[in-house]
Every structure is written in C-alpha cells, then in structure tokens.
Write a protein that holds these residues in place. Structure first.
Motif, PDB file in Angstrom:
ATOM      1  N   ASP A  66       0.825  -1.212   0.000  1.00 20.68           N
ATOM      2  CA  ASP A  66       0.000   0.000   0.000  1.00 20.68           C
ATOM      3  C   ASP A  66       0.858   1.261   0.000  1.00 20.68           C
ATOM      4  OD1 ASP A  66      -2.323  -1.472  -0.066  1.00 20.68           O
ATOM      5  OD2 ASP A  66      -2.764  -1.231   2.086  1.00 20.68           O
ATOM      6  N   SER A  67       1.979   1.242   0.723  1.00 25.88           N
ATOM      7  CA  SER A  67       2.846   2.424   0.768  1.00 25.88           C
ATOM      8  C   SER A  67       3.443   2.734  -0.608  1.00 25.88           C
ATOM      9  CB  SER A  67       3.958   2.243   1.804  1.00 25.88           C
ATOM     10  OG  SER A  67       4.924   1.313   1.359  1.00 25.88           O
ATOM     11  N   GLU A  68       3.619   1.723  -1.450  1.00 24.34           N
ATOM     12  CA  GLU A  68       4.164   1.946  -2.787  1.00 24.34           C
ATOM     13  C   GLU A  68       3.164   2.622  -3.720  1.00 24.34           C
ATOM     14  OE1 GLU A  68       6.830  -1.111  -4.470  1.00 24.34           O
ATOM     15  OE2 GLU A  68       6.134  -2.322  -2.790  1.00 24.34           O
ATOM     16  N   TYR A  69       1.893   2.587  -3.379  1.00 14.33           N
ATOM     17  CA  TYR A  69       0.851   3.192  -4.218  1.00 14.33           C
ATOM     18  C   TYR A  69       0.325   4.508  -3.645  1.00 14.33           C
ATOM     19  CZ  TYR A  69       0.913  -1.075  -6.864  1.00 14.33           C
ATOM     20  OH  TYR A  69       1.332  -2.119  -7.656  1.00 14.33           O
ATOM     21  N   ARG A  70       0.874   4.939  -2.507  1.00  5.97           N
ATOM     22  CA  ARG A  70       0.417   6.166  -1.875  1.00  5.97           C
ATOM     23  C   ARG A  70       0.682   7.366  -2.792  1.00  5.97           C
ATOM     24  NH1 ARG A  70       2.217   5.171   3.068  1.00  5.97           N
ATOM     25  NH2 ARG A  70       0.269   4.111   3.467  1.00  5.97           N
ATOM     26  N   ASN A  71      -0.327   8.205  -2.976  1.00  3.56           N
ATOM     27  CA  ASN A  71      -0.253   9.437  -3.773  1.00  3.56           C
ATOM     28  C   ASN A  71       0.128   9.199  -5.231  1.00  3.56           C
ATOM     29  OD1 ASN A  71      -0.878  11.094  -1.498  1.00  3.56           O
ATOM     30  ND2 ASN A  71       1.218  10.821  -0.808  1.00  3.56           N
ATOM     31  N   THR A  72      -0.365   8.126  -5.833  1.00  2.00           N
ATOM     32  CA  THR A  72      -0.020   7.819  -7.225  1.00  2.00           C
ATOM     33  C   THR A  72      -1.176   7.968  -8.204  1.00  2.00           C
ATOM     34  OG1 THR A  72      -0.476   5.461  -6.935  1.00  2.00           O
ATOM     35  CG2 THR A  72       1.791   6.186  -6.546  1.00  2.00           C
ATOM     36  N   ASP A  73      -2.374   8.295  -7.726  1.00  2.00           N
ATOM     37  CA  ASP A  73      -3.525   8.410  -8.625  1.00  2.00           C
ATOM     38  C   ASP A  73      -3.298   9.457  -9.718  1.00  2.00           C
ATOM     39  OD1 ASP A  73      -4.801   6.456  -7.197  1.00  2.00           O
ATOM     40  OD2 ASP A  73      -6.162   7.816  -6.160  1.00  2.00           O
ATOM     41  N   ALA A  74      -2.645  10.550  -9.395  1.00  2.00           N
ATOM     42  CA  ALA A  74      -2.412  11.620 -10.373  1.00  2.00           C
ATOM     43  C   ALA A  74      -1.439  11.189 -11.478  1.00  2.00           C
ATOM     44  CB  ALA A  74      -1.872  12.862  -9.670  1.00  2.00           C
ATOM     45  N   LEU A  75      -0.731  10.101 -11.282  1.00  2.00           N
ATOM     46  CA  LEU A  75       0.218   9.621 -12.289  1.00  2.00           C
ATOM     47  C   LEU A  75      -0.448   8.785 -13.377  1.00  2.00           C
ATOM     48  CD1 LEU A  75       3.125   8.580  -9.898  1.00  2.00           C
ATOM     49  CD2 LEU A  75       2.904  10.704 -11.195  1.00  2.00           C
ATOM     50  N   SER A  76      -1.734   8.411 -13.181  1.00  2.00           N
ATOM     51  CA  SER A  76      -2.416   7.628 -14.210  1.00  2.00           C
ATOM     52  C   SER A  76      -2.714   8.519 -15.402  1.00  2.00           C
ATOM     53  CB  SER A  76      -3.702   7.011 -13.663  1.00  2.00           C
ATOM     54  OG  SER A  76      -4.687   7.994 -13.486  1.00  2.00           O
ATOM     55  N   ARG A  77      -2.805   7.899 -16.582  1.00  2.00           N
ATOM     56  CA  ARG A  77      -3.048   8.649 -17.819  1.00  2.00           C
ATOM     57  C   ARG A  77      -3.734   7.767 -18.828  1.00  2.00           C
ATOM     58  NH1 ARG A  77       0.668  10.993 -17.058  1.00  2.00           N
ATOM     59  NH2 ARG A  77       1.835  12.081 -18.198  1.00  2.00           N
ATOM     60  N   PRO A  78      -4.421   8.366 -19.792  1.00  2.00           N
ATOM     61  CA  PRO A  78      -5.088   7.570 -20.822  1.00  2.00           C
ATOM     62  C   PRO A  78      -4.065   6.839 -21.680  1.00  2.00           C
ATOM     63  CG  PRO A  78      -5.778   9.876 -20.917  1.00  2.00           C
ATOM     64  CD  PRO A  78      -4.669   9.794 -19.943  1.00  2.00           C
ATOM     65  N   CYS A  79      -4.428   5.643 -22.125  1.00  2.00           N
ATOM     66  CA  CYS A  79      -3.567   4.845 -23.005  1.00  2.00           C
ATOM     67  C   CYS A  79      -4.118   4.944 -24.430  1.00  2.00           C
ATOM     68  CB  CYS A  79      -3.562   3.386 -22.546  1.00  2.00           C
ATOM     69  SG  CYS A  79      -2.476   2.335 -23.513  1.00  2.00           S
ATOM     70  N   PRO A  80      -3.250   4.912 -25.441  1.00  2.00           N
ATOM     71  CA  PRO A  80      -3.729   4.942 -26.825  1.00  2.00           C
ATOM     72  C   PRO A  80      -4.699   3.805 -27.158  1.00  2.00           C
ATOM     73  CG  PRO A  80      -1.369   5.332 -26.776  1.00  2.00           C
ATOM     74  CD  PRO A  80      -1.783   4.964 -25.375  1.00  2.00           C
ATOM     75  N   CYS A  81      -4.654   2.698 -26.420  1.00  2.00           N
ATOM     76  CA  CYS A  81      -5.554   1.573 -26.695  1.00  2.00           C
ATOM     77  C   CYS A  81      -6.974   1.841 -26.214  1.00  2.00           C
ATOM     78  CB  CYS A  81      -5.017   0.277 -26.085  1.00  2.00           C
ATOM     79  SG  CYS A  81      -5.288   0.122 -24.306  1.00  2.00           S
ATOM     80  N   GLY A  82      -7.172   2.923 -25.464  1.00  2.00           N
ATOM     81  CA  GLY A  82      -8.495   3.257 -24.950  1.00  2.00           C
ATOM     82  C   GLY A  82      -8.669   2.949 -23.478  1.00  2.00           C
ATOM     83  N   ASP A  83      -7.764   2.188 -22.905  1.00  2.00           N
ATOM     84  CA  ASP A  83      -7.820   1.878 -21.476  1.00  2.00           C
ATOM     85  C   ASP A  83      -7.063   2.972 -20.719  1.00  2.00           C
ATOM     86  OD1 ASP A  83      -8.342   0.565 -19.105  1.00  2.00           O
ATOM     87  OD2 ASP A  83      -7.536  -1.360 -19.751  1.00  2.00           O
ATOM     88  N   ARG A  84      -6.559   2.670 -19.555  1.00  2.00           N
ATOM     89  CA  ARG A  84      -5.837   3.647 -18.736  1.00  2.00           C
ATOM     90  C   ARG A  84      -4.520   3.051 -18.268  1.00  2.00           C
ATOM     91  NH1 ARG A  84      -7.107   8.342 -17.731  1.00  2.00           N
ATOM     92  NH2 ARG A  84      -6.297   9.494 -15.975  1.00  2.00           N
ATOM     93  N   MET A  85      -3.481   3.875 -18.253  1.00  2.00           N
ATOM     94  CA  MET A  85      -2.181   3.482 -17.703  1.00  2.00           C
ATOM     95  C   MET A  85      -2.179   3.864 -16.222  1.00  2.00           C
ATOM     96  SD  MET A  85       0.504   4.822 -20.506  1.00  2.00           S
ATOM     97  CE  MET A  85       0.773   3.971 -22.021  1.00  2.00           C
ATOM     98  N   TRP A  86      -1.849   2.905 -15.374  1.00  2.00           N
ATOM     99  CA  TRP A  86      -1.798   3.128 -13.927  1.00  2.00           C
ATOM    100  C   TRP A  86      -0.372   2.957 -13.445  1.00  2.00           C
ATOM    101  CZ3 TRP A  86      -5.921   4.816 -11.244  1.00  2.00           C
ATOM    102  CH2 TRP A  86      -7.178   4.656 -11.821  1.00  2.00           C
TER     103      TRP A  86
END
Length: 141
Positions: free
Chosen positions: A87-107
C-alpha cells in the motif's frame, strides 16, 4: 467542483461494489469504476474523476501486487506487514495515471517505476532533454 472528503481515521473508503450516481457531477458510475465513501452514516458514490487521491484504490496493479506479494509472507514478514508495504508503494499515485492509446488507462506500477496499461502493456516514459530543456514523452509498446 470536486468533492472534498474530510478523511479521518474513521473514514471508510472502498471501491464501489454497486453502481450508483456520482455525488458531485450526477453521472452514472458503473460497478468498480469509482469509490464509495461513508459520510454521516450513509454511503456516497464518487466517480473516479471526483474521487480525489485514493492511494491506488482503483489501480488494478495494486490488487495484483497484493496477491503476488502474499506468497512471500512468513515469519516476521506477516500478511499485514506485506499489505502495508505494498500500500505504501501506491500512496499518492492516482495523479500519475493517464489515458492509453488503446483506450484503457495506464496506472502507476511501482515494480516498473512508470505508468503501465493493464490491457496492452504499454509503458509511459518521460525525460527532460538536457540540450533543449523540453519534456520528451513516449509510449513504449
């Protein structure tokens, strides 16, 4: 305007198990596409856009990481300690997600050190070109 969740130690924040309507924008939120937060004794649904920072709650890599890391528990490295470390490795990482060219999302994926798409495996890469000072962004497939 995004909903501000007054989070305390007692705030319950989970992925929504049931479809609902976003408290902020009124859009329909499909099952597991937003969050549910318990406020004043009632569950409220927020879409992913209005959820704010969830510390990877919607990130599919987080659940995968929990599952794989649980195979290494034993002795002093308990299941609870394993979950806390992941869980600590994912803390404050939501803003780093972005749309992927395939139509899904990069997390954000800590084991890669960059956002990665679950569907196609594409990885987002960026660096600053030292000669020009410009940000260079690429999608690696």
């Amino acid at each position: 305007m995004a909903h501000t969740i007054q989070r305390s130690a007692q705030t319950v924040l989970i992925v929504n198990k049931y479809p609902g309507t976003c408290k902020d924008c009124g859009t329909d939120v499909a099952r597991r596409a937003g969050i549910a937060v318990k406020e004043d004794g009632r569950w409220q649904v927020l879409c992913a856009e209005h959820a704010g920072e969830t510390h990877g709650l919607l990130n599919p890599w987080r659940d995968d990481h929990h599952f794989k890391d649980s195979g290494y528990t034993g002795g002093e490295y308990s299941r609870a300690r394993s979950r806390a470390m992941v869980d600590s490795e994912y803390r404050n990482t939501d803003a780093l997600s972005r749309p992927c060219p395939c139509g899904d999302r990069m997390w954000w994926r800590p084991t890669v050190g960059a956002p990665q798409c679950v569907s196609c495996g594409a990885i987002y890469s960026s660096h600053v070109d030292q000669a020009t000072g410009q940000l260079v962004e690429r999608i690696l497939t």
